[in-house]
Design a protein around this motif. Structure first.
Motif, PDB file in Angstrom:
ATOM      1  N   ARG B   8       0.844  -1.192   0.000  1.00 13.63           N
ATOM      2  CA  ARG B   8       0.000   0.000   0.000  1.00 13.63           C
ATOM      3  C   ARG B   8       0.878   1.240   0.000  1.00 13.63           C
ATOM      4  O   ARG B   8       1.851   1.307   0.763  1.00 13.63           O
ATOM      5  N   PRO B   9       0.562   2.222  -0.851  1.00 10.13           N
ATOM      6  CA  PRO B   9       1.352   3.455  -0.826  1.00 10.13           C
ATOM      7  C   PRO B   9       1.219   4.120   0.537  1.00 10.13           C
ATOM      8  O   PRO B   9       0.266   3.861   1.263  1.00 10.13           O
ATOM      9  N   ALA B  10       2.158   4.967   0.830  1.00  9.53           N
ATOM     10  CA  ALA B  10       2.136   5.663   2.112  1.00  9.53           C
ATOM     11  C   ALA B  10       0.773   6.309   2.309  1.00  9.53           C
ATOM     12  O   ALA B  10       0.221   6.939   1.395  1.00  9.53           O
ATOM     13  N   LYS B  11       0.193   6.150   3.462  1.00  7.72           N
ATOM     14  CA  LYS B  11      -1.112   6.731   3.775  1.00  7.72           C
ATOM     15  C   LYS B  11      -1.002   8.248   3.688  1.00  7.72           C
ATOM     16  O   LYS B  11      -0.134   8.835   4.325  1.00  7.72           O
ATOM     17  N   PRO B  12      -1.841   8.873   2.865  1.00  7.53           N
ATOM     18  CA  PRO B  12      -1.737  10.333   2.756  1.00  7.53           C
ATOM     19  C   PRO B  12      -2.102  10.962   4.094  1.00  7.53           C
ATOM     20  O   PRO B  12      -2.940  10.439   4.828  1.00  7.53           O
ATOM     21  N   ALA B  13      -1.489  12.078   4.379  1.00  4.02           N
ATOM     22  CA  ALA B  13      -1.769  12.763   5.643  1.00  4.02           C
ATOM     23  C   ALA B  13      -3.247  13.128   5.693  1.00  4.02           C
ATOM     24  O   ALA B  13      -3.843  13.542   4.693  1.00  4.02           O
ATOM     25  N   LEU B  14      -3.842  12.930   6.847  1.00  2.00           N
ATOM     26  CA  LEU B  14      -5.232  13.324   7.043  1.00  2.00           C
ATOM     27  C   LEU B  14      -5.313  14.846   6.996  1.00  2.00           C
ATOM     28  O   LEU B  14      -4.449  15.528   7.519  1.00  2.00           O
ATOM     29  N   SER B  15      -6.320  15.342   6.331  1.00  2.00           N
ATOM     30  CA  SER B  15      -6.497  16.787   6.272  1.00  2.00           C
ATOM     31  C   SER B  15      -7.976  17.080   6.152  1.00  2.00           C
ATOM     32  O   SER B  15      -8.772  16.204   5.797  1.00  2.00           O
ATOM     33  N   ARG B  16      -8.333  18.300   6.451  1.00  2.00           N
ATOM     34  CA  ARG B  16      -9.718  18.718   6.308  1.00  2.00           C
ATOM     35  C   ARG B  16     -10.243  18.437   4.897  1.00  2.00           C
ATOM     36  O   ARG B  16     -11.315  17.880   4.723  1.00  2.00           O
ATOM     37  N   ASP B  17      -9.430  18.772   3.919  1.00  2.00           N
ATOM     38  CA  ASP B  17      -9.829  18.567   2.527  1.00  2.00           C
ATOM     39  C   ASP B  17     -10.098  17.101   2.209  1.00  2.00           C
ATOM     40  O   ASP B  17     -11.113  16.769   1.579  1.00  2.00           O
ATOM     41  N   SER B  18      -9.188  16.245   2.604  1.00  2.00           N
ATOM     42  CA  SER B  18      -9.370  14.829   2.268  1.00  2.00           C
ATOM     43  C   SER B  18     -10.591  14.263   2.981  1.00  2.00           C
ATOM     44  O   SER B  18     -11.305  13.424   2.426  1.00  2.00           O
ATOM     45  N   ILE B  19     -10.864  14.718   4.182  1.00  2.00           N
ATOM     46  CA  ILE B  19     -12.038  14.262   4.929  1.00  2.00           C
ATOM     47  C   ILE B  19     -13.319  14.695   4.216  1.00  2.00           C
ATOM     48  O   ILE B  19     -14.236  13.900   4.012  1.00  2.00           O
ATOM     49  N   VAL B  20     -13.358  15.954   3.808  1.00  2.00           N
ATOM     50  CA  VAL B  20     -14.567  16.479   3.171  1.00  2.00           C
ATOM     51  C   VAL B  20     -14.785  15.827   1.808  1.00  2.00           C
ATOM     52  O   VAL B  20     -15.912  15.472   1.444  1.00  2.00           O
ATOM     53  N   THR B  21     -13.717  15.629   1.065  1.00  2.00           N
ATOM     54  CA  THR B  21     -13.821  14.969  -0.242  1.00  2.00           C
ATOM     55  C   THR B  21     -14.334  13.543  -0.097  1.00  2.00           C
ATOM     56  O   THR B  21     -15.229  13.109  -0.839  1.00  2.00           O
ATOM     57  N   ALA B  22     -13.797  12.818   0.870  1.00  2.00           N
ATOM     58  CA  ALA B  22     -14.259  11.443   1.100  1.00  2.00           C
ATOM     59  C   ALA B  22     -15.731  11.439   1.503  1.00  2.00           C
ATOM     60  O   ALA B  22     -16.512  10.588   1.055  1.00  2.00           O
ATOM     61  N   THR B  23     -16.117  12.394   2.320  1.00  2.00           N
ATOM     62  CA  THR B  23     -17.506  12.466   2.781  1.00  2.00           C
ATOM     63  C   THR B  23     -18.463  12.694   1.609  1.00  2.00           C
ATOM     64  O   THR B  23     -19.474  11.999   1.475  1.00  2.00           O
ATOM     65  N   LEU B  24     -18.107  13.658   0.749  1.00  2.00           N
ATOM     66  CA  LEU B  24     -18.979  13.939  -0.387  1.00  2.00           C
ATOM     67  C   LEU B  24     -19.094  12.727  -1.301  1.00  2.00           C
ATOM     68  O   LEU B  24     -20.181  12.419  -1.814  1.00  2.00           O
ATOM     69  N   GLY B  25     -17.988  12.021  -1.490  1.00  2.00           N
ATOM     70  CA  GLY B  25     -18.029  10.798  -2.292  1.00  2.00           C
ATOM     71  C   GLY B  25     -18.957   9.759  -1.698  1.00  2.00           C
ATOM     72  O   GLY B  25     -19.761   9.150  -2.408  1.00  2.00           O
ATOM     73  N   LEU B  26     -18.891   9.586  -0.396  1.00  2.14           N
ATOM     74  CA  LEU B  26     -19.751   8.604   0.263  1.00  2.14           C
ATOM     75  C   LEU B  26     -21.216   9.016   0.205  1.00  2.14           C
ATOM     76  O   LEU B  26     -22.100   8.171   0.049  1.00  2.14           O
ATOM     77  N   VAL B  27     -21.489  10.309   0.329  1.00  2.84           N
ATOM     78  CA  VAL B  27     -22.874  10.779   0.219  1.00  2.84           C
ATOM     79  C   VAL B  27     -23.418  10.432  -1.161  1.00  2.84           C
ATOM     80  O   VAL B  27     -24.564  10.001  -1.296  1.00  2.84           O
ATOM     81  N   GLY B  28     -22.597  10.606  -2.171  1.00  4.92           N
ATOM     82  CA  GLY B  28     -23.015  10.248  -3.522  1.00  4.92           C
ATOM     83  C   GLY B  28     -23.336   8.766  -3.666  1.00  4.92           C
ATOM     84  O   GLY B  28     -24.278   8.394  -4.363  1.00  4.92           O
ATOM     85  N   GLU B  29     -22.562   7.939  -2.986  1.00  3.01           N
ATOM     86  CA  GLU B  29     -22.784   6.490  -3.089  1.00  3.01           C
ATOM     87  C   GLU B  29     -23.918   5.991  -2.208  1.00  3.01           C
ATOM     88  O   GLU B  29     -24.710   5.143  -2.613  1.00  3.01           O
ATOM     89  N   LEU B  30     -23.965   6.504  -0.992  1.00  2.06           N
ATOM     90  CA  LEU B  30     -24.823   5.888   0.030  1.00  2.06           C
ATOM     91  C   LEU B  30     -25.966   6.774   0.508  1.00  2.06           C
ATOM     92  O   LEU B  30     -26.911   6.290   1.138  1.00  2.06           O
ATOM     93  N   GLY B  31     -25.882   8.079   0.244  1.00  2.00           N
ATOM     94  CA  GLY B  31     -26.870   9.017   0.783  1.00  2.00           C
ATOM     95  C   GLY B  31     -26.459   9.541   2.143  1.00  2.00           C
ATOM     96  O   GLY B  31     -25.729   8.883   2.883  1.00  2.00           O
ATOM     97  N   CYS B  32     -26.928  10.737   2.461  1.00  2.00           N
ATOM     98  CA  CYS B  32     -26.539  11.428   3.700  1.00  2.00           C
ATOM     99  C   CYS B  32     -26.730  10.574   4.936  1.00  2.00           C
ATOM    100  O   CYS B  32     -25.839  10.478   5.781  1.00  2.00           O
ATOM    101  N   ALA B  33     -27.890   9.963   5.065  1.00  2.00           N
ATOM    102  CA  ALA B  33     -28.231   9.260   6.308  1.00  2.00           C
ATOM    103  C   ALA B  33     -27.252   8.134   6.602  1.00  2.00           C
ATOM    104  O   ALA B  33     -26.991   7.827   7.767  1.00  2.00           O
ATOM    105  N   ALA B  34     -26.710   7.522   5.561  1.00  2.00           N
ATOM    106  CA  ALA B  34     -25.853   6.350   5.754  1.00  2.00           C
ATOM    107  C   ALA B  34     -24.389   6.731   5.976  1.00  2.00           C
ATOM    108  O   ALA B  34     -23.552   5.862   6.209  1.00  2.00           O
ATOM    109  N   VAL B  35     -24.078   8.009   5.861  1.00  2.00           N
ATOM    110  CA  VAL B  35     -22.681   8.425   6.027  1.00  2.00           C
ATOM    111  C   VAL B  35     -22.413   8.770   7.490  1.00  2.00           C
ATOM    112  O   VAL B  35     -22.848   9.805   7.985  1.00  2.00           O
ATOM    113  N   SER B  36     -21.712   7.905   8.159  1.00  2.87           N
ATOM    114  CA  SER B  36     -21.390   8.128   9.571  1.00  2.87           C
ATOM    115  C   SER B  36     -19.917   8.508   9.711  1.00  2.87           C
ATOM    116  O   SER B  36     -19.125   8.315   8.785  1.00  2.87           O
TER     117      SER B  36
END
Lengths: 204, 204
Positions: B8-36
């Motif tokens: 696995r490549p080095a885990k990218p540093a956690l950042s506000r941006d990466s968190i928000v981007t991942a969240t929006l992606g999950l909302v697209g896949e699963l819907g708001c309610a399912a994103v915990s």
DNA sequence: ACCTGAACACCGTTCAAGT
DNA sequence: ACCTGAACACCGTTCAAGT
């Protein structure tokens, strides 16, 4: 004095009605997000699992509570004026009925499916628009606009107070910011409804 | 093959941006309610508690995701027509941007506070209405109507399919029911926006 | 038929402890 | 400074067991 088996009347039988009524009361006190199945059960002095005998799930319960909130809205009569007076009155009454119960109107924003009481109001809104000579397709499509307006107006003042961003990068917004909340909520709601109806009448 | 420190490549540093981007992606896949918080953390290969270093709570995270969804909306230019053409184009683009990410638009319905990208669009909408000669107070009050319209239009098709009630007690609704969903969602959205703008122009 | 306690599989958030 | 595991105080829902 604390309730005790001696002072408290016999526990009323659990029923769909008593569950929905308790739920709507709690939404008024605590807001939708804070109303859990466990809390509703607690208010009825029963167990959360018992609720599922009478309702399918939490979503259904919230929809039933939303419908209960508008159940007692009186439809305007001939004495209330022409179709437009009556429509505005019906919208105002529905908004007021919803606003009496916290943020229950949020259920109507997210969840399209109306119950019997909601359908009764929708039917009358459609009838009044038709009365006003608005074409059938316009009546049908306008119902969404009226529904959104009703829900949004009922939620006015429920929202979290917007924390003041720095508006320097948004010159027009900065300039108009004081006007956003000028006037009373009621005046704004009436103005918005007038915009909708005037716009509706302007369609061919 | 299972991920290991070697493959696995080095885990990218956690950042506000990466968190928000991942969240929006999950909302697209699963819907708001399912994103915990836990699911977002899992997608980033970290622990839920780690997210709180960068964001205050789940509400803020959803608001940031909502703002990200409209960040890349291009503002119309002079080549796109007069103020009304441009306003309609901006609304359409914003609706499309939101609709690309599941039901993220629901955040805008419930939660009034817009982020920088939302404010940029609001500012431009206000500017365009003023350009059209609409009085300042009307521009300010109309923003709510436009915002609701945008959110509702972006959520079209996301809603649970309405189970068919028996419409016998609602004669007008029964008669107009087929028209409620006639035309395309896009045609209905354009018609609603026309109603709003015509109504706005009809105010003194 | 209706109700219940206990359980299951989750939540958001905090915090002491690590690096 | 940033990250983590474990814990706290909750969730919605199911189900075997009771009456």
């Amino acid at each position: 004095m604390v309730d005790s088996p001696r002072t408290r009347p016999a526990k009323p039988a659990l029923s769909r009605d008593s569950i929905v009524t308790a739920t709507l009361g709690l939404v008024g006190e605590l807001g939708c997000a804070a109303v859990s199945m466990r809390r509703v059960a607690q208010a009825l002095d029963t167990a959360a699992a018992s609720l599922y005998v009478h309702i399918a799930d939490r979503d259904e319960l919230m929809r039933l509570a939303h419908d209960l909130a508008v159940r007692d809205v009186d439809l305007p009569t001939g004495a209330d004026g022409d179709w437009r007076d009556r429509l505005e009155l019906l919208v105002t009454r529905t908004v007021a009925a919803l606003a009496r119960h916290g943020d229950i109107a949020a259920v109507g924003l997210t969840d399209a499916a109306a119950g019997p009481a909601g359908l009764r109001i929708i039917d009358e809104l459609l009838r009044l628009m038709r009365d006003g000579g608005i074409p059938d397709r316009a009546c049908a499509w306008a119902i969404d606009l009226l529904g959104q307006h009703i829900a949004a107006a009922a939620l006015e003042g429920t929202a979290t107070p917007t924390h003041r961003d720095d508006l320097a990068p948004y010159p027009t917004l900065r300039e108009l910011a004081p006007l956003l909340t000028s006037g009373t909520p009621d005046a704004r709601a009436r103005w918005k409804l007038r915009v909708l109806l005037d716009g509706l009448l302007a369609q061919p």
